[in-house]
Design a protein around this motif. Structure first.
Motif: not given
Length: 186
Positions: A18-27, A75-85
């Motif tokens: 969920l931490l990694e997902e939050q990176v994507g959510n914020e981006l 903890v391993a971090v992978e930057i998630p894709d950013v969704q279309a805006v």
């Protein structure tokens, strides 16, 4: 001489994922705020544009705070894709209403993440998330006020521009207690 390389642990818990997902959510939120800023900028509404540009940077910084926390915890971090805006709007109210819904969604995401950390007895993670919870209360309140003022202005965006001139929102009141930002705060 053999160099010692820091061991990075793979994510092993729901909260870490969920931490990694939050990176994507914020981006994603950052990118949407950027699209809103450009929309206002193209329509010669400089204070609204500046506000949304700042919000874009703030959300980017939020993502990088989570990244730094994960780095600090090995903890391993992978930057998630950013969704279309969304880039097409028929009137300014749509942008502000979208921003409010986005802040409400981020609040739910942060709350879910905090709950997961608590359930996993990750007290350090729970402490880390307290800043984000306080920040989200403020973000939703600010955007609610902006939407209320937009509605009262009956389409006159100069009223909202005047409001932002008189009472600037997003004053960074929580910045002194904010977690560190990976790569430095913009």
């Amino acid at each position: 001489m053999n160099a010692v390389v820091k061991k990075i642990e793979s994510r092993t818990s729901r909260a870490q994922n969920l931490l990694e997902e939050q990176v994507g959510n914020e981006l994603n939120a950052s990118q949407q705020y950027l699209a809103c800023a450009v929309w206002f900028d193209q329509r010669d509404l400089p204070r609204l544009a500046a506000y949304f540009y700042r919000q874009s940077v703030r959300k980017r910084n939020h993502a990088m705070r989570v990244v730094q926390y994960m780095i600090d915890k090995n903890v391993a971090v992978e930057i998630p894709d950013v969704q279309a805006v969304r880039n097409v709007f028929s009137d300014p109210r749509e942008l502000i209403a979208l921003a409010l819904e986005q802040e409400r969604a981020v609040t739910e995401e942060v709350t879910t993440l905090s709950r997961s950390l608590r359930e996993e007895s990750d007290y350090l993670g729970e402490q880390f998330m307290r800043w984000f919870l306080s920040e989200q209360v403020d973000e939703v309140a600010q955007m609610t006020t902006m939407l209320n003022i937009t509605d009262r202005s009956q389409g006159n965006m100069f009223d909202l521009e005047d409001y932002l001139k008189r009472d600037p929102v997003g004053d960074n009141r929580y910045e002194s207690t904010a977690p560190h930002t990976a790569g430095g705060k913009l």
